[in-house]
Design a protein around this motif. Structure first.
Motif, PDB file in Angstrom:
ATOM      1  N   VAL B 305       0.838  -1.198   0.000  1.00  0.00           N
ATOM      2  CA  VAL B 305       0.000   0.000   0.000  1.00  0.00           C
ATOM      3  C   VAL B 305       0.874   1.249   0.000  1.00  0.00           C
ATOM      4  CG1 VAL B 305      -1.763   1.281   1.253  1.00  0.00           C
ATOM      5  CG2 VAL B 305      -1.874  -1.205   1.148  1.00  0.00           C
ATOM      6  N   GLY B 306       1.956   1.200   0.795  1.00  0.00           N
ATOM      7  CA  GLY B 306       2.882   2.329   0.815  1.00  0.00           C
ATOM      8  C   GLY B 306       3.453   2.598  -0.565  1.00  0.00           C
ATOM      9  N   LEU B 307       3.878   1.525  -1.236  1.00  0.00           N
ATOM     10  CA  LEU B 307       4.451   1.676  -2.567  1.00  0.00           C
ATOM     11  C   LEU B 307       3.386   2.176  -3.549  1.00  0.00           C
ATOM     12  CD1 LEU B 307       7.217   1.287  -3.782  1.00  0.00           C
ATOM     13  CD2 LEU B 307       6.558  -0.997  -4.507  1.00  0.00           C
ATOM     14  N   ALA B 308       2.148   1.706  -3.361  1.00  0.00           N
ATOM     15  CA  ALA B 308       1.063   2.147  -4.248  1.00  0.00           C
ATOM     16  C   ALA B 308       0.801   3.642  -4.071  1.00  0.00           C
ATOM     17  CB  ALA B 308      -0.196   1.350  -3.957  1.00  0.00           C
ATOM     18  N   VAL B 309       0.851   4.111  -2.807  1.00  0.00           N
ATOM     19  CA  VAL B 309       0.651   5.543  -2.567  1.00  0.00           C
ATOM     20  C   VAL B 309       1.737   6.335  -3.278  1.00  0.00           C
ATOM     21  CG1 VAL B 309       0.707   7.337  -0.803  1.00  0.00           C
ATOM     22  CG2 VAL B 309      -0.581   5.228  -0.410  1.00  0.00           C
ATOM     23  N   ILE B 310       2.987   5.832  -3.173  1.00  0.00           N
ATOM     24  CA  ILE B 310       4.096   6.524  -3.837  1.00  0.00           C
ATOM     25  C   ILE B 310       3.878   6.540  -5.350  1.00  0.00           C
ATOM     26  CG2 ILE B 310       6.550   6.312  -4.398  1.00  0.00           C
ATOM     27  CD1 ILE B 310       6.998   5.503  -1.511  1.00  0.00           C
ATOM     28  N   ALA B 311       3.434   5.407  -5.897  1.00  0.00           N
ATOM     29  CA  ALA B 311       3.199   5.343  -7.346  1.00  0.00           C
ATOM     30  C   ALA B 311       2.142   6.361  -7.757  1.00  0.00           C
ATOM     31  CB  ALA B 311       2.767   3.937  -7.744  1.00  0.00           C
ATOM     32  N   ALA B 312       1.036   6.423  -6.991  1.00  0.00           N
ATOM     33  CA  ALA B 312      -0.041   7.354  -7.331  1.00  0.00           C
ATOM     34  C   ALA B 312       0.455   8.793  -7.244  1.00  0.00           C
ATOM     35  CB  ALA B 312      -1.220   7.132  -6.388  1.00  0.00           C
ATOM     36  N   LEU B 313       1.157   9.109  -6.126  1.00  0.00           N
ATOM     37  CA  LEU B 313       1.688  10.468  -5.955  1.00  0.00           C
ATOM     38  C   LEU B 313       2.622  10.824  -7.108  1.00  0.00           C
ATOM     39  CD1 LEU B 313       2.799  11.053  -2.268  1.00  0.00           C
ATOM     40  CD2 LEU B 313       1.301  12.461  -3.665  1.00  0.00           C
ATOM     41  N   THR B 314       3.480   9.867  -7.476  1.00  0.00           N
ATOM     42  CA  THR B 314       4.460  10.119  -8.525  1.00  0.00           C
ATOM     43  C   THR B 314       3.773  10.472  -9.836  1.00  0.00           C
ATOM     44  OG1 THR B 314       5.863   8.493  -7.448  1.00  0.00           O
ATOM     45  CG2 THR B 314       6.493   9.172  -9.636  1.00  0.00           C
ATOM     46  N   MET B 315       2.735   9.671 -10.181  1.00  0.00           N
ATOM     47  CA  MET B 315       2.037   9.951 -11.440  1.00  0.00           C
ATOM     48  C   MET B 315       1.376  11.320 -11.396  1.00  0.00           C
ATOM     49  SD  MET B 315       0.344   6.312 -12.442  1.00  0.00           S
ATOM     50  CE  MET B 315      -0.392   5.905 -10.885  1.00  0.00           C
ATOM     51  N   VAL B 316       0.680  11.602 -10.281  1.00  0.00           N
ATOM     52  CA  VAL B 316      -0.098  12.846 -10.215  1.00  0.00           C
ATOM     53  C   VAL B 316       0.830  14.057 -10.194  1.00  0.00           C
ATOM     54  CG1 VAL B 316      -1.656  14.184  -8.784  1.00  0.00           C
ATOM     55  CG2 VAL B 316      -2.059  11.742  -9.120  1.00  0.00           C
ATOM     56  N   VAL B 317       1.819  14.038  -9.296  1.00  0.00           N
ATOM     57  CA  VAL B 317       2.708  15.200  -9.174  1.00  0.00           C
ATOM     58  C   VAL B 317       3.490  15.414 -10.472  1.00  0.00           C
ATOM     59  CG1 VAL B 317       4.715  16.114  -7.955  1.00  0.00           C
ATOM     60  CG2 VAL B 317       2.862  15.048  -6.677  1.00  0.00           C
ATOM     61  N   GLY B 318       4.037  14.316 -11.031  1.00  0.00           N
ATOM     62  CA  GLY B 318       4.798  14.439 -12.274  1.00  0.00           C
ATOM     63  C   GLY B 318       3.953  15.034 -13.382  1.00  0.00           C
ATOM     64  N   ALA B 319       2.706  14.553 -13.510  1.00  0.00           N
ATOM     65  CA  ALA B 319       1.850  15.031 -14.600  1.00  0.00           C
ATOM     66  C   ALA B 319       1.439  16.479 -14.376  1.00  0.00           C
ATOM     67  CB  ALA B 319       0.627  14.134 -14.721  1.00  0.00           C
ATOM     68  N   VAL B 320       1.012  16.790 -13.143  1.00  0.00           N
ATOM     69  CA  VAL B 320       0.482  18.138 -12.894  1.00  0.00           C
ATOM     70  C   VAL B 320       1.585  19.183 -13.012  1.00  0.00           C
ATOM     71  CG1 VAL B 320      -0.520  19.619 -11.137  1.00  0.00           C
ATOM     72  CG2 VAL B 320      -1.447  17.340 -11.502  1.00  0.00           C
TER      73      VAL B 320
END
Lengths: 261, 516
Positions: B305-320
């Motif tokens: 779950v921790g890694l999934a949160v990081i993955a989600a954050l990475t996609m969102v922050v990188g894209a935005v």
């Protein structure tokens, strides 16, 4: 499994005395304002780590730690600090507002988390190295590991050292682009420019003090800026020649008084 | 500890590619010392190319048939290692070609004549006039590459750490050697170095805790210790895994460990940026795959779950954040952050198909990235790189082929069908959907983030084709066959992997086996 090792009172006392010192020194490394103080704190940490290794029946690693790290590496570090200059003017201005506060909070959070987690652990009894030390030998056992199981890493660390050497040459070594001017060239240049034909004034005052950081006094008593290196001036490491001049005045006054008597 | 000396068994065929690359770097250092200055550049380039070609030949002839764990478990040459090392060698080759680009001058255009000179000083100008060049970059790049090849094949945490340092140290130096905007380059190098050292410390701390838990640093030993469970030591496990992952995620530029990425990408010489973006990302993901799949999968419910949160954050922050960028290099940096998130989604699938998807993604992304940065290095105004987006306006009208290639690569970044980007995203996302609810959520976030990045890329294409040029003197430099080849390989691979991905996907599928 071997029987758990008894930890003697002496070793316990050693740990509880040295461990806090080590922690304080480690914090000193972080918070010292001067790089020399930071380096000295680091030496304390390294020395105590060496003592701990020895207390843990690993004398070879302990001695290596003290000789190589505290001795060689940290001395090298101090030399670098001395050569490069011990400029302590770190800018403490926050470019991002509230960054320092956030850092402190996050750090404390991480420390608390790790303390709680590691605190929950129940460790098994210590085994000790006595068996290994008598059967294989301390140094021999280490050699077996380094040149056996971990030989690949041992060999590959050569790449790290080569990279470090090449990197320091690339980033710090300046190739001389033209031959250095000799005395003849300097003299020719002085005369061509028509300035300081007899050379720059030498530092020092009335043969009382000839250190390079003491500027010469001109006949009117003012300081000759030309007589000290610009580098010293920029570091504000120039001594004041006034006290030597004052001492000279004192002597002259005394001679005058003596001759009047 | 062993009581008698056991020499480890060495399978020379398995480690031959790494040895060849290392030897190439070492000979390069000797070349630096003995070859006259004006011939150094050509000798170094030839040597690097020969070493990389030989390494690739060794890989496909010797290593593929010797998939073994060797050197006492330090090196694991399984399918994944072979596939990723092959990709790394290709990236290295393209990277060397772009680094050697002279743009009509008499020495490499991207690198400073003298790294030690104070930026803007008379000495620097004199060094430039004297015709000096930092040809050490080629051996340094080879060292870095050999570290990456070790990294993807590391079978224990100590080897992984040493490989991490071997790959990082030369990169820190390479980042600081840009010819123009020296101060920016030096700042980037320092930031990358300090944050990299910090991340290495996290990795080491995690490794120490894992050793405390498992009493071994071998990944298979750790996996065995996890299945046995260690009463009393359980609290150590999850923090240890997370700390090791922090060290590895730093290298791929995952949020919140991404802060170095835009600065380092912007400050580094552009060919180095391309090499770093492609190869470092691939190597770090290789290590993450091995650590996660071989080492600690047994306890994955406690940290995924921790890694999934990081993955989600990475996609969102990188894209935005890529939306707000005005510098093309920073924009591509944020895009690479978003891509790291997409790849993490594939990693979290925890299946052989996921492994295949991630490996394919890494290869496809690397090829397009090197080509894209090579094009960035060609667009110039007044002799320096025109990295401001506004300078790119109207480029399509003057250099239609170049702009079309760049536009095509951008579409591939966005993941538009018929490009390798689409195939890669599909290969990474499909297994994630099959893996469960968490995977589905991540894929939804991934698709939304892709849409945002697609907007950014399309905006650049519109800028290149449909706006008028702000100044007429923004031109594409006349590239030598070296850069042209690198761009062509990247672009053609992006087309081929998009239209007929079958053979390479098949290759990746054959390669997705791990020796545990």
């Amino acid at each position: 499994m071997t029987t758990p090792l008894e930890i003697g009172a002496g070793e316990t006392a050693l740990f509880w005395i040295l461990a806090p010192i080590s922690v304080i020194a480690a914090l000193g490394l972080l918070f010292a304002r001067k790089s020399v103080h930071a380096a000295l704190s680091m030496i304390v940490v390294m020395l105590i780590a060496g003592v701990f290794y020895i207390a843990n029946e690993a004398p070879f690693v302990g001695i290596i730690q003290i000789v190589v790290y505290s001795g060689a590496v940290m001395m090298l570090f101090l030399f670098v600090v001395m050569l490069v200059g011990r400029d302590a003017s770190d800018s403490l201005i926050e470019t991002i507002r509230g960054q320092r506060l956030a850092t402190v909070l996050v750090t404390l959070g991480l420390v608390a988390l790790l303390t709680v987690v590691v605190g929950q652990v129940t460790w098994g009894g210590a085994v000790g190295l006595a068996a290994t030390n008598t059967e294989t030998g301390n140094v021999t056992g280490l050699a077996y590991l380094i040149f056996g199981r971990y030989v690949w890493i041992f060999e590959v660390s050569a790449l790290l050292l080569i990279t470090a050497a090449v990197a320091s040459m690339v980033l710090a070594h300046r190739t001389r682009l033209a031959p250095p001017p000799n005395q003849r060239a300097w003299a020719a240049r002085r005369f061509r420019e028509g300035k300081h034909l007899a050379g720059l004034p030498a530092p020092g005052v009335y043969a009382r003090h000839n250190a390079v950081d003491t500027p010469a006094l001109l006949p009117d008593g003012s300081i000759s800026e030309l007589s000290v290196s610009r580098v010293l001036a920029a570091r504000s490491q120039v001594a004041s020649p006034e006290r030597f001049a004052d001492a000279q005045d004192e002597i002259e006054r005394e001679i005058e008084e003596g001759s009047e008597r | 500890m062993p009581t008698v000396f056991e020499a480890p068994e060495i399978n020379w065929a398995a480690i031959a590619p790494m040895l060849v690359v290392m030897a190439g770097g070492l000979i390069g250092i000797v070349v630096e010392a003995f070859v006259p200055r004006r011939r150094r550049h050509s000798v170094q380039v030839a040597l690097s190319v020969v070493a990389l070609v030989l390494a690739f030949v060794a890989l496909v002839t010797l290593t593929v048939d010797n998939r073994v764990k060797t050197l006492g478990g330090s090196v694991v040459m399984d399918g994944m290692s072979v596939f990723l090392q092959g990709s790394l060698i290709v990236f290295g080759l393209l990277g060397v070609l772009t680094m050697a680009e002279k743009f009509g001058g008499d020495r490499p255009d991207a690198f400073t004549p003298m790294g030690a000179a104070i930026p803007g000083s008379a000495y620097e100008a004199a060094a430039d006039r004297a015709g000096l060049a930092t040809s050490e970059v080629f051996p340094l790049a080879l060292f870095s590459l050999s570290g990456m090849m070790m990294f993807v094949a590391a079978g224990d945490l100590i080897t992984m750490f040493v490989a991490l340092e071997v790959l990082s140290l030369p990169l820190y130096v390479l980042v600081g050697l840009a010819r123009r905007r020296r101060l920016l380059s030096q700042e980037a190098s320092l930031k990358y170095f300090l944050l990299g050292a910090f991340a290495s410390a996290f990795f080491l701390f995690g490794s120490a805790l894992l050793y405390g838990y498992a009493a071994t640093t071998d990944l298979d030993g750790i996996a065995a210790a996890i299945t046995e469970t260690r009463p009393g030591l359980e609290p150590l496990l999850v923090p240890a895994i997370l700390l090791v992952l922090v060290g590895l995620l730093f290298k791929v530029g995952a949020v919140p460990f991404h802060s170095w990425t835009p600065d380092a990408y912007q400050g580094a010489p552009t060919p180095v940026t391309g090499f770093m973006a492609a190869a470092t990302k691939l190597a770090a993901f290789g290590a993450i795959l091995r650590f996660v799949y071989v080492g600690v999968e047994g306890t994955r419910w406690s940290w995924e779950v921790g890694l999934a949160v990081i993955a989600a954050l990475t996609m969102v922050v990188g894209a935005v954040l890529s939306v707000t960028q005005t510098d093309i290099k920073r924009l591509l940096a944020y895009s690479s952050i978003a891509h790291a998130g997409f790849i993490l989604v594939g990693v979290l699938a925890f299946s052989t198909l996921g492994l295949r998807g991630v490996m394919f993604y890494l290869l496809a992304y690397g090829l397009m990235t090197i080509a894209a940065f090579a094009i960035v290095s060609m667009v110039r105004q007044g002799g320096t790189e025109a990295t401001q987006l506004s300078q790119w306006a109207g480029l399509g009208q003057r250099h239609p082929i170049l702009a079309a290639t760049f536009g095509f690569l951008l579409l591939a970044f966005a993941g538009i069908p018929l490009t390798s980007g689409f195939t890669a995203k599909f290969a990474a996302f499909a297994p994630a959907i099959e893996s469960g609810t968490l995977g589905v959520v991540l894929v939804v976030i991934g698709v939304l983030a892709s849409a945002v990045t697609a907007f950014v890329y399309v905006r650049i294409i519109v800028l290149m084709y449909f706006s008028d040029a702000t100044s007429e003197d923004v031109v594409a430099a006349e590239a030598s066959p070296l850069t042209t080849a690198a761009v062509a390989v990247g672009a053609v691979a992006t087309v081929v992997l998009g239209i007929v991905p079958g053979p390479v996907l098949e290759l990746a599928a054959q390669a997705s086996e791990l020796i545990r």
